[in-house]
Scaffold this motif. Structure first.
Motif, PDB file in Angstrom:
ATOM      1  N   GLU A 106       0.833  -1.205   0.000  1.00 54.07           N
ATOM      2  CA  GLU A 106       0.000   0.000   0.000  1.00 54.07           C
ATOM      3  C   GLU A 106       0.864   1.250   0.000  1.00 54.07           C
ATOM      4  OE1 GLU A 106      -3.462   2.144   2.730  1.00 54.07           O
ATOM      5  OE2 GLU A 106      -2.689   0.155   3.260  1.00 54.07           O
ATOM      6  N   HIS A 107       1.921   1.220   0.789  1.00 56.59           N
ATOM      7  CA  HIS A 107       2.796   2.385   0.863  1.00 56.59           C
ATOM      8  C   HIS A 107       3.647   2.518  -0.400  1.00 56.59           C
ATOM      9  CE1 HIS A 107       2.486   2.369   5.544  1.00 56.59           C
ATOM     10  NE2 HIS A 107       1.407   2.862   4.945  1.00 56.59           N
ATOM     11  N   CYS A 108       3.986   1.388  -1.018  1.00 61.67           N
ATOM     12  CA  CYS A 108       4.704   1.454  -2.301  1.00 61.67           C
ATOM     13  C   CYS A 108       3.827   2.090  -3.375  1.00 61.67           C
ATOM     14  CB  CYS A 108       5.143   0.059  -2.737  1.00 61.67           C
ATOM     15  SG  CYS A 108       6.525  -0.621  -1.807  1.00 61.67           S
ATOM     16  N   GLU A 109       2.544   1.758  -3.345  1.00 60.78           N
ATOM     17  CA  GLU A 109       1.603   2.356  -4.312  1.00 60.78           C
ATOM     18  C   GLU A 109       1.523   3.863  -4.112  1.00 60.78           C
ATOM     19  OE1 GLU A 109       0.054   1.141  -6.800  1.00 60.78           O
ATOM     20  OE2 GLU A 109      -0.355  -0.994  -6.530  1.00 60.78           O
ATOM     21  N   MET A 110       1.514   4.274  -2.864  1.00 64.05           N
ATOM     22  CA  MET A 110       1.478   5.716  -2.589  1.00 64.05           C
ATOM     23  C   MET A 110       2.735   6.396  -3.106  1.00 64.05           C
ATOM     24  SD  MET A 110      -0.070   5.839   1.272  1.00 64.05           S
ATOM     25  CE  MET A 110      -1.704   5.188   1.650  1.00 64.05           C
ATOM     26  N   ALA A 111       3.880   5.761  -2.871  1.00 61.31           N
ATOM     27  CA  ALA A 111       5.127   6.354  -3.345  1.00 61.31           C
ATOM     28  C   ALA A 111       5.164   6.391  -4.865  1.00 61.31           C
ATOM     29  CB  ALA A 111       6.315   5.559  -2.806  1.00 61.31           C
ATOM     30  N   LEU A 112       4.596   5.336  -5.495  1.00 60.13           N
ATOM     31  CA  LEU A 112       4.617   5.261  -6.956  1.00 60.13           C
ATOM     32  C   LEU A 112       3.830   6.407  -7.595  1.00 60.13           C
ATOM     33  CD1 LEU A 112       5.657   3.428  -9.257  1.00 60.13           C
ATOM     34  CD2 LEU A 112       3.463   2.222  -9.156  1.00 60.13           C
ATOM     35  N   GLU A 113       2.838   6.909  -6.880  1.00 60.76           N
ATOM     36  CA  GLU A 113       2.038   8.014  -7.420  1.00 60.76           C
ATOM     37  C   GLU A 113       2.888   9.260  -7.667  1.00 60.76           C
ATOM     38  OE1 GLU A 113      -1.132   8.049  -8.353  1.00 60.76           O
ATOM     39  OE2 GLU A 113      -1.235   5.891  -7.968  1.00 60.76           O
ATOM     40  N   TYR A 114       3.993   9.370  -6.961  1.00 61.97           N
ATOM     41  CA  TYR A 114       4.823  10.575  -7.069  1.00 61.97           C
ATOM     42  C   TYR A 114       6.097  10.338  -7.869  1.00 61.97           C
ATOM     43  CZ  TYR A 114       1.607  12.626  -3.801  1.00 61.97           C
ATOM     44  OH  TYR A 114       0.459  13.108  -3.234  1.00 61.97           O
ATOM     45  N   ALA A 115       6.198   9.142  -8.483  1.00 60.38           N
ATOM     46  CA  ALA A 115       7.315   8.919  -9.395  1.00 60.38           C
ATOM     47  C   ALA A 115       7.006   9.611 -10.715  1.00 60.38           C
ATOM     48  CB  ALA A 115       7.518   7.426  -9.608  1.00 60.38           C
ATOM     49  N   THR A 116       7.974  10.323 -11.255  1.00 67.71           N
ATOM     50  CA  THR A 116       7.783  11.086 -12.496  1.00 67.71           C
ATOM     51  C   THR A 116       8.768  10.610 -13.542  1.00 67.71           C
ATOM     52  OG1 THR A 116       9.331  12.818 -11.813  1.00 67.71           O
ATOM     53  CG2 THR A 116       7.009  13.077 -11.166  1.00 67.71           C
ATOM     54  N   ASN A 117       8.655  11.185 -14.715  1.00 72.13           N
ATOM     55  CA  ASN A 117       9.572  10.814 -15.786  1.00 72.13           C
ATOM     56  C   ASN A 117      10.999  11.269 -15.504  1.00 72.13           C
ATOM     57  OD1 ASN A 117       7.555   9.623 -17.325  1.00 72.13           O
ATOM     58  ND2 ASN A 117       6.954  11.587 -18.209  1.00 72.13           N
ATOM     59  N   THR A 118      11.121  12.316 -14.729  1.00 76.70           N
ATOM     60  CA  THR A 118      12.455  12.821 -14.391  1.00 76.70           C
ATOM     61  C   THR A 118      12.961  12.229 -13.076  1.00 76.70           C
ATOM     62  OG1 THR A 118      11.412  14.742 -13.346  1.00 76.70           O
ATOM     63  CG2 THR A 118      12.115  14.971 -15.639  1.00 76.70           C
ATOM     64  N   ASP A 119      12.076  12.022 -12.149  1.00 71.00           N
ATOM     65  CA  ASP A 119      12.449  11.444 -10.854  1.00 71.00           C
ATOM     66  C   ASP A 119      11.708  10.108 -10.717  1.00 71.00           C
ATOM     67  OD1 ASP A 119      13.473  11.009  -8.379  1.00 71.00           O
ATOM     68  OD2 ASP A 119      12.303  12.564  -7.352  1.00 71.00           O
ATOM     69  N   ARG A 120      12.315   9.054 -11.278  1.00 67.70           N
ATOM     70  CA  ARG A 120      11.614   7.792 -11.428  1.00 67.70           C
ATOM     71  C   ARG A 120      11.553   6.978 -10.136  1.00 67.70           C
ATOM     72  NH1 ARG A 120      10.812   7.228 -16.773  1.00 67.70           N
ATOM     73  NH2 ARG A 120      12.182   8.390 -18.175  1.00 67.70           N
ATOM     74  N   PHE A 121      12.379   7.251  -9.164  1.00 67.10           N
ATOM     75  CA  PHE A 121      12.374   6.520  -7.896  1.00 67.10           C
ATOM     76  C   PHE A 121      11.726   7.398  -6.834  1.00 67.10           C
ATOM     77  CE2 PHE A 121      15.479   4.288 -10.293  1.00 67.10           C
ATOM     78  CZ  PHE A 121      15.479   2.982  -9.811  1.00 67.10           C
ATOM     79  N   SER A 122      10.689   6.865  -6.208  1.00 69.40           N
ATOM     80  CA  SER A 122       9.981   7.610  -5.174  1.00 69.40           C
ATOM     81  C   SER A 122       9.900   6.750  -3.919  1.00 69.40           C
ATOM     82  CB  SER A 122       8.568   7.989  -5.654  1.00 69.40           C
ATOM     83  OG  SER A 122       7.856   8.653  -4.629  1.00 69.40           O
TER      84      SER A 122
END
Length: 749
Positions: free
Chosen positions: A462-478
């Protein structure tokens, strides 16, 4: 052979006699009496034949001998008549001897014969005939004892009592005793017949029950010898004519492993037919009889075995469906969580690890570009490569679509985000080979630490999904943190409100003027603005949320329709000021929105010179062939195409050839350092020169100072935009009072 003949002749049918057949008994007794009498007369015949003094009796003896032979022959077919003739002959002979002969022995034989008459009569006839014979014997008794009775009534000699005793014994006692014996035998015979009948009935019942048990049934001894088999058993074992009673169980059945050699002594045993190994037989012992025999019930379980096998196969298939992804054979969401939780539980409290979700960024584009089958090959190859690069301690699963989850135990060194990002990046394949083609792969990764960010697999995912929401094309690791969770919750609430606002057309259009170097307004850029609870939400925020929720096509449709309505009024008023409308790429991938643009320009041909389409270059879909195809179609229909934010996103110089754009917008990040940064001056200058060589109009945005405006004008920039000239204002400012403000523009004629 002679003894057998004599036994058969004298005893007649012993079975009939045993069953109490009276005629058979009488015939047997008659034959014995006749045969014995015949033997005596035969001996006397021989004696008289060789004795000179016996010639007088030879003819009489011969006559009797012939008579006896005739009676013996006659008794085979007419036993009753023969018996009557035999008794008459005996009575006649006895009376003749008693009356006519003066010889003492002859009289004695005659009396004995007469006194034996009731006994012989009882043997040959019934009890009533025997009583009649007893009464007949009173006369000869009277003849013998009359002299003693009339001589002196008071002086009776002892011989009278001897005669009386002989008379009573032979004439009455023996016949009555024999009658009693015969009666007892008859009663016993009748009783035996009843018992025999019951036994036969019980045997018939047993036979019928054994034959019609409804199941194939065998009776065998302790050594496995088959004693009896019903029809169903014979049919099941496959040979109805074979004598089962001469065979053993092992001649027909072969026990499976674990059945044992004496499998018929077990309660249950699984076997196969010896002549057909594919036929399975279940042997069940029903009972152990008092005679030490076994009653065995057989069942053909071949079909049952097939059903069980099919059921096991179905269960295995269902297990794979329930626990594994069918394409990659990786654990699915539920099974992945179970495996991770088991690993966490099995390890001690010092275990540290990281959970991360990998999302393939451009998969939807791959799916449309290469087709579903090739896209599945990409997923499959990615899964194999990921498993190969991760250690055996890692757990990999496919969540859904293009999302993969990994749980990796960590050492202390990889608890640092920088080191963990390097580790994750090293296991992600940069390229995937599909049918000989190498495809570049892009990912977005959401990461959460075990213990710190969650203590169960479900919580970590669940927390990985939340972090994934803020991964972008420039900052791919969240990486997950509590601030992200709070922010995501706020964005979720904001998304619900945004969805309602878009459906209710509450997103307004603002216009920012674009001017020529001399300050004349030549066009506008349409900007979306959303006021939520009295406060404006930044466009970068709600546009991203709309893109995530898939609301961009609907939002774009609403805004375009409003813009077209405004431009239609301006067209009627002869206001020739174009408006640029920004598209993020997701809208053009939408078939309905693309059809809307084509329909609008088909119905309003003048719209091509009034509505410019700005393509945001930072959108990943910029590289998709479908976008290029649709942009070419829009350009051919007359739309002006502008590349927005050039140099900051997916596009390269090659895109200037692939995209039929006639306008190039320089992003504010290149403008803001001007005029002090010579490097940025050179970049802007070369971009303007490149656009001029391609015949494209250049627009610079983000101009906030006079120096920037003068420099860009000097470099040859055609159109300027920024706060220095004008801030965005609501569309209503330009359309109110019958478009009064718009009519002041110099482009009105």
């Amino acid at each position: 052979m002679f003894i057998v003949f004599l036994k058969k002749f004298f005893l007649t049918d012993s079975d009939l006699v045993a069953r109490g057949d009276e005629k058979a008994f009488q015939q047997s007794a008659l034959r014995i009496l006749l045969a014995l009498t015949l033997c005596i007369f035969a001996v006397s015949e021989i004696h008289y034949f060789f004795s000179p003094s016996g010639l007088a009796f030879l003819s009489i003896n011969t006559a009797y001998l012939c008579l006896l032979i005739g009676l013996l022959y006659l008794c085979n077919k007419h036993p009753q008549t023969t018996a009557v003739l035999f008794l008459l002959t005996l009575i006649t002979t006895s009376f003749l001897l008693l009356v006519l002969s003066n010889e003492f022995h002859a009289e004695k034989y005659a009396l004995i014969s007469l006194y034996s008459l009731p006994l012989i009569t009882r043997l040959l006839f019934n009890f009533k005939a025997s009583l009649a014979a007893m009464l007949v014997n009173l006369y000869p008794f009277y003849l013998i004892t009359s002299d003693n009775l009339y001589r002196d009534q008071m002086d009776i000699t002892p011989s009278f009592y001897f005669q009386l005793l002989t008379f009573v014994t032979l004439n009455i006692g023996l016949p009555l005793a024999v009658s009693r014996i015969i009666k007892t035998l008859e009663n016993n015979t009748a009783h035996m017949q009843q018992l025999y009948k019951k036994l036969n009935d019980n045997y018939a019942l047993y036979e019928e029950f054994f034959e019609h048990t409804g199941t194939p049934t065998l009776l065998c001894d302790q050594r496995g010898g088959i004693l009896k088999a019903n029809q169903l058993a014979r049919n099941l074992l496959g040979d109805e004519k074979y004598p089962f009673s001469e065979t053993r169980m092992i001649d027909w059945l072969s026990p499976l492993e674990g059945g044992g050699k004496l499998f018929w002594q077990s309660n249950t045993a699984e076997c196969t037919l010896k002549n057909q190994e594919n036929v399975h037989i279940s042997v069940r012992r029903a009972s152990l009889t008092q005679h030490g025999h076994y009653v065995l019930h057989l069942q053909n379980t071949t079909q049952l075995k097939a059903i069980q096998q099919e059921l096991e196969t179905s269960q295995q298939t269902n297990s794979r469906l329930a626990h594994f992804d069918l394409l990659t054979l990786l654990p699915n969401h539920r099974h992945f969580c179970r495996q991770v939780n088991e690993k966490i539980t099995a390890q001690d409290n010092h275990l540290t690890g990281a959970m991360f979700i990998i999302r393939i960024s451009q998969f939807k584009l791959l799916n449309k570009q290469y087709g579903k089958d090739n896209a599945n090959k990409v997923i499959l190859n990615f899964a194999k490569t990921l498993q190969a690069k991760l250690s055996n301690q890692a757990i990999v699963g496919r969540l859904r679509g293009v999302k993969f989850a990994c749980f990796v135990p960590l050492s202390q060194a990889y608890l640092i985000q920088k080191n963990l990002s390097t580790l994750i990046h090293s296991v992600l394949p940069s390229q995937i080979s599909v049918d000989g083609k190498r495809l570049n792969m892009d990912y977005q990764v959401g990461v959460a630490y075990y213990h710190t960010d969650g203590k169960t697999a479900e919580e970590l995912l669940e927390h990985c999904e939340m972090a994934l929401e803020y991964a972008t094309n420039t900052d791919r690791f969240s990486y997950y943190n509590h601030h992200l969770e709070n922010k995501l919750i706020e964005e979720h609430k904001l998304g619900l409100k945004l969805s309602t606002a878009i459906k209710n057309k509450q997103i307004s259009i603002w216009l920012q003027p674009q001017v020529k170097p001399n300050g004349q307004i030549c066009s506008f850029e349409a900007l979306a603005r959303w006021q939520n609870e009295g406060k404006f939400v930044p466009p970068t925020t709600f546009i991203k949320i709309a893109e995530t929720l898939g609301l961009l096509p609907l939002l774009a449709e609403n805004l375009v329709r409003e813009l077209v309505d405004t431009l239609s009024e301006w067209h009627e008023e002869h206001i020739r000021t174009p408006i640029a409308f920004n598209l993020a790429g997701q809208e053009l991938m939408n078939d309905a929105f693309f059809a809307l643009l084509m329909t609008l320009i088909a119905d309003n041909p003048w719209l091509g010179s009034m509505l410019e389409l700005e393509i945001t270059e930072t959108s990943p879909v910029m590289t998709h062939p479908l976008i290029h195809k649709r942009l070419r179609s829009l350009s051919q229909y007359g739309y002006s195409i502008a590349i927005d934010d050039f140099g900051t996103g997916q596009a390269s110089l090659g895109q200037l050839v692939d995209i039929p754009a006639n306008i190039l917008k320089i992003d504010r990040r290149f403008v803001s350092p001007l005029p002090g940064d010579q490097r940025h001056v050179d970049i802007v200058k070369s971009t303007i020169q490149l656009a001029d060589s391609l015949g494209m109009t250049v627009i610079a945005e983000g101009i906030e100072t006079k120096e920037q405006a003068n420099l860009l004008a000097a470099l040859g920039c055609h159109t300027l935009q920024g706060y220095y000239f004008a801030k965005p204002s609501p569309l209503s400012d330009w359309t109110s009072k019958d478009n009064a403000k718009a009519k002041e523009l110099r482009m009105v004629y």
